[in-house]
Design a protein around this motif. Structure first.
Motif, PDB file in Angstrom:
ATOM      1  N   GLU A 169      30.565  -6.404  -3.290  1.00 55.01           N
ATOM      2  CA  GLU A 169      31.836  -7.088  -3.050  1.00 55.01           C
ATOM      3  C   GLU A 169      33.036  -6.151  -3.138  1.00 55.01           C
ATOM      4  N   THR A 170      32.783  -4.854  -3.259  1.00 54.54           N
ATOM      5  CA  THR A 170      33.884  -3.914  -3.391  1.00 54.54           C
ATOM      6  C   THR A 170      34.508  -3.561  -2.045  1.00 54.54           C
ATOM      7  N   ALA A 171      33.714  -3.628  -0.967  1.00 49.57           N
ATOM      8  CA  ALA A 171      34.213  -3.228   0.353  1.00 49.57           C
ATOM      9  C   ALA A 171      34.352  -4.389   1.325  1.00 49.57           C
ATOM     10  N   SER A 172      33.676  -5.498   1.049  1.00 50.09           N
ATOM     11  CA  SER A 172      33.719  -6.654   1.957  1.00 50.09           C
ATOM     12  C   SER A 172      33.247  -7.879   1.186  1.00 50.09           C
ATOM     13  N   PRO A 173      33.566  -9.076   1.679  1.00 53.27           N
ATOM     14  CA  PRO A 173      33.102 -10.284   0.984  1.00 53.27           C
ATOM     15  C   PRO A 173      31.586 -10.331   0.902  1.00 53.27           C
ATOM     16  N   ARG A 174      31.080 -10.896  -0.157  1.00 52.57           N
ATOM     17  CA  ARG A 174      29.638 -11.007  -0.352  1.00 52.57           C
ATOM     18  C   ARG A 174      29.002 -11.708   0.855  1.00 52.57           C
ATOM     19  N   GLY A 175      27.918 -11.126   1.347  1.00 55.98           N
ATOM     20  CA  GLY A 175      27.227 -11.695   2.493  1.00 55.98           C
ATOM     21  C   GLY A 175      27.677 -11.134   3.825  1.00 55.98           C
ATOM     22  N   SER A 176      28.696 -10.280   3.805  1.00 58.51           N
ATOM     23  CA  SER A 176      29.165  -9.636   5.030  1.00 58.51           C
ATOM     24  C   SER A 176      29.126  -8.125   4.843  1.00 58.51           C
ATOM     25  N   LEU A 177      29.540  -7.414   5.865  1.00 54.02           N
ATOM     26  CA  LEU A 177      29.506  -5.959   5.840  1.00 54.02           C
ATOM     27  C   LEU A 177      30.892  -5.395   6.131  1.00 54.02           C
ATOM     28  N   PRO A 178      31.160  -4.152   5.729  1.00 52.12           N
ATOM     29  CA  PRO A 178      32.409  -3.508   6.141  1.00 52.12           C
ATOM     30  C   PRO A 178      32.562  -3.546   7.658  1.00 52.12           C
ATOM     31  N   HIS A 179      33.794  -3.471   8.136  1.00 51.89           N
ATOM     32  CA  HIS A 179      34.052  -3.644   9.563  1.00 51.89           C
ATOM     33  C   HIS A 179      33.322  -2.634  10.429  1.00 51.89           C
ATOM     34  N   ASN A 180      33.000  -1.462   9.875  1.00 51.51           N
ATOM     35  CA  ASN A 180      32.369  -0.406  10.662  1.00 51.51           C
ATOM     36  C   ASN A 180      30.883  -0.250  10.351  1.00 51.51           C
ATOM     37  N   VAL A 181      30.251  -1.336   9.944  1.00 52.92           N
ATOM     38  CA  VAL A 181      28.811  -1.327   9.666  1.00 52.92           C
ATOM     39  C   VAL A 181      28.146  -2.441  10.471  1.00 52.92           C
ATOM     40  N   SER A 182      27.016  -2.132  11.064  1.00 51.54           N
ATOM     41  CA  SER A 182      26.198  -3.120  11.759  1.00 51.54           C
ATOM     42  C   SER A 182      24.738  -2.853  11.425  1.00 51.54           C
ATOM     43  N   MET A 183      23.868  -3.730  11.895  1.00 52.16           N
ATOM     44  CA  MET A 183      22.446  -3.585  11.588  1.00 52.16           C
ATOM     45  C   MET A 183      21.611  -3.617  12.855  1.00 52.16           C
ATOM     46  N   LEU A 184      20.536  -2.842  12.844  1.00 55.21           N
ATOM     47  CA  LEU A 184      19.558  -2.850  13.922  1.00 55.21           C
ATOM     48  C   LEU A 184      18.315  -3.576  13.434  1.00 55.21           C
ATOM     49  N   LEU A 185      17.938  -4.658  14.119  1.00 51.57           N
ATOM     50  CA  LEU A 185      16.752  -5.411  13.755  1.00 51.57           C
ATOM     51  C   LEU A 185      15.538  -4.767  14.415  1.00 51.57           C
ATOM     52  N   ASP A 186      14.692  -4.151  13.618  1.00 48.48           N
ATOM     53  CA  ASP A 186      13.510  -3.468  14.148  1.00 48.48           C
ATOM     54  C   ASP A 186      12.421  -3.461  13.092  1.00 48.48           C
ATOM     55  N   GLU A 187      11.614  -4.518  13.090  1.00 49.79           N
ATOM     56  CA  GLU A 187      10.538  -4.594  12.113  1.00 49.79           C
ATOM     57  C   GLU A 187       9.440  -3.572  12.382  1.00 49.79           C
ATOM     58  N   SER A 188       9.424  -2.988  13.582  1.00 55.48           N
ATOM     59  CA  SER A 188       8.410  -1.971  13.878  1.00 55.48           C
ATOM     60  C   SER A 188       8.743  -0.643  13.218  1.00 55.48           C
ATOM     61  N   LYS A 189       9.982  -0.537  12.685  1.00 56.23           N
ATOM     62  CA  LYS A 189      10.432   0.669  11.976  1.00 56.23           C
ATOM     63  C   LYS A 189      10.361   1.905  12.872  1.00 56.23           C
ATOM     64  N   GLY A 190      10.697   1.705  14.136  1.00 54.69           N
ATOM     65  CA  GLY A 190      10.729   2.834  15.062  1.00 54.69           C
ATOM     66  C   GLY A 190       9.406   3.174  15.707  1.00 54.69           C
ATOM     67  N   THR A 191       8.393   2.338  15.535  1.00 51.17           N
ATOM     68  CA  THR A 191       7.075   2.635  16.098  1.00 51.17           C
ATOM     69  C   THR A 191       6.865   2.024  17.476  1.00 51.17           C
ATOM     70  N   GLY A 192       7.860   1.292  18.000  1.00 49.88           N
ATOM     71  CA  GLY A 192       7.771   0.785  19.355  1.00 49.88           C
ATOM     72  C   GLY A 192       6.886  -0.423  19.538  1.00 49.88           C
ATOM     73  N   VAL A 193       6.782  -1.265  18.521  1.00 52.89           N
ATOM     74  CA  VAL A 193       5.940  -2.457  18.605  1.00 52.89           C
ATOM     75  C   VAL A 193       6.828  -3.685  18.834  1.00 52.89           C
ATOM     76  N   LEU A 194       6.470  -4.505  19.821  1.00 54.58           N
ATOM     77  CA  LEU A 194       7.241  -5.707  20.098  1.00 54.58           C
ATOM     78  C   LEU A 194       7.158  -6.689  18.941  1.00 54.58           C
ATOM     79  N   PRO A 195       8.266  -7.315  18.563  1.00 55.75           N
ATOM     80  CA  PRO A 195       8.225  -8.320  17.504  1.00 55.75           C
ATOM     81  C   PRO A 195       7.654  -9.640  18.014  1.00 55.75           C
ATOM     82  N   VAL A 196       7.272 -10.486  17.089  1.00 57.32           N
ATOM     83  CA  VAL A 196       6.767 -11.804  17.463  1.00 57.32           C
ATOM     84  C   VAL A 196       7.890 -12.648  18.047  1.00 57.32           C
ATOM     85  N   SER A 197       9.091 -12.519  17.489  1.00 61.24           N
ATOM     86  CA  SER A 197      10.241 -13.262  17.980  1.00 61.24           C
ATOM     87  C   SER A 197      11.506 -12.449  17.736  1.00 61.24           C
ATOM     88  N   TRP A 198      12.598 -12.852  18.408  1.00 64.27           N
ATOM     89  CA  TRP A 198      13.890 -12.181  18.271  1.00 64.27           C
ATOM     90  C   TRP A 198      14.834 -13.136  17.548  1.00 64.27           C
TER      91      TRP A 198
END
Length: 280
Positions: A169-198
């Motif tokens: 909670e020091t840089a952004s409200p709890r449950g959110s991220l700083p304005h210059n942070v985003s996330m990449l959803l990749d359960e394959s961890k870079g191994t190139g495997v298609l997920p079951v769902s998006w």
């Protein structure tokens, strides 16, 4: 692949911020990437940085990266659309950022990289045993570079890191991220495997999708991604990223980055209406 087989099911709420092509290396000349970017400004070239693998496929040496940076500078000075560059930090380079070292981040900014992805997984050469303890150090780096976007891989292995950022909670409200942070959803961890769902984008921060995307899978997966992203707060801020399926093998057995495959993916994305300007 025939782009005409892609059915556009998108609404105006779904557009791509970037179309990420990762793993550019010394098998391709930077001016070829520059020419592609001039025609398709939504393309983003991902460079993998891992010191113990420099000079091998997917991991270019510094001399090549400097050539890429010079191409970006030439585009800027020429008044044309600039190249989008993303640094994917692995191994020592990721560990440096996780402990608060800003030296290489400064170098990346000077080279013209606009986004930095922290690949904090074991397969990428990172010690993941104490990720939770690195959160304060990572936040310090993020706050020092407000004009750079930091991307965190979101999967079960990296949960101590991304959950720690969400809980802080020091840089952004709890449950959110700083304005210059985003996330990449990749359960394959870079191994190139298609997920079951998006999964749909969360309401608190921007995300990208990865895992098994490429010319062979893009037609079947785009409608699924469009459906998942439609009518959500950040549906106009998603991006997709791919790496493994952009590789080919030459007649000599050499592994190389295949720009033709990028063209195939780009054609499918344009046909699906996920970019603002269709120029194919």
């Amino acid at each position: 692949m025939n782009p005409s087989t892609v059915t556009s099911t998108t609404t105006n709420s779904v557009t791509l911020r970037f179309l990420g092509f990762c793993g550019v290396d010394e098998s391709i000349e930077p001016d070829q990437l520059s020419a592609f970017s001039s025609q398709y400004p939504w393309a983003e070239w991902g460079v993998l940085f891992r010191q113990d693998k420099e000079g091998t496929p997917r991991y270019p040496r510094e001399e090549w990266v400097e050539k890429l940076a010079n191409e970006k500078t030439k585009q800027c000075s020429g008044g044309t659309t600039t190249m989008n560059l993303a640094a994917h930090l692995c191994g020592i380079r990721a560990n440096e950022v996780l402990r608060g070292d800003v030296g290489f981040v400064q170098q990346l900014q000077q080279w013209g990289f606009g986004r930095l992805q922290i690949n904090a997984t074991a397969i990428n050469g990172v010690d993941t045993s104490q990720l939770a303890e690195t959160v304060p150090h990572l936040l310090q780096v993020i706050q020092k570079f407000p004009s750079l976007e930091f991307i965190i891989q979101k999967n079960d292995e990296t949960e101590p890191l991304w959950q720690g950022l969400l809980d802080d909670e020091t840089a952004s409200p709890r449950g959110s991220l700083p304005h210059n942070v985003s996330m990449l959803l990749d359960e394959s961890k870079g191994t190139g495997v298609l997920p079951v769902s998006w999964p749909p984008p969360p309401s608190q921060y921007r995300i990208g999708y990865a895992g098994g995307l490429g010319p062979e899978t893009i037609v079947q997966t785009l409608p699924q991604i469009i459906q998942a992203a439609s009518n959500h707060p950040f549906s106009s801020s998603i991006w997709i990223d791919m790496e493994s399926r952009l590789r080919s093998t030459s007649t000599d057995g050499d592994d190389y980055f295949d720009l033709d495959k990028c063209h195939q993916v780009n054609a499918a994305v344009c046909q699906a209406g996920l970019v603002q300007t269709i120029s194919i």
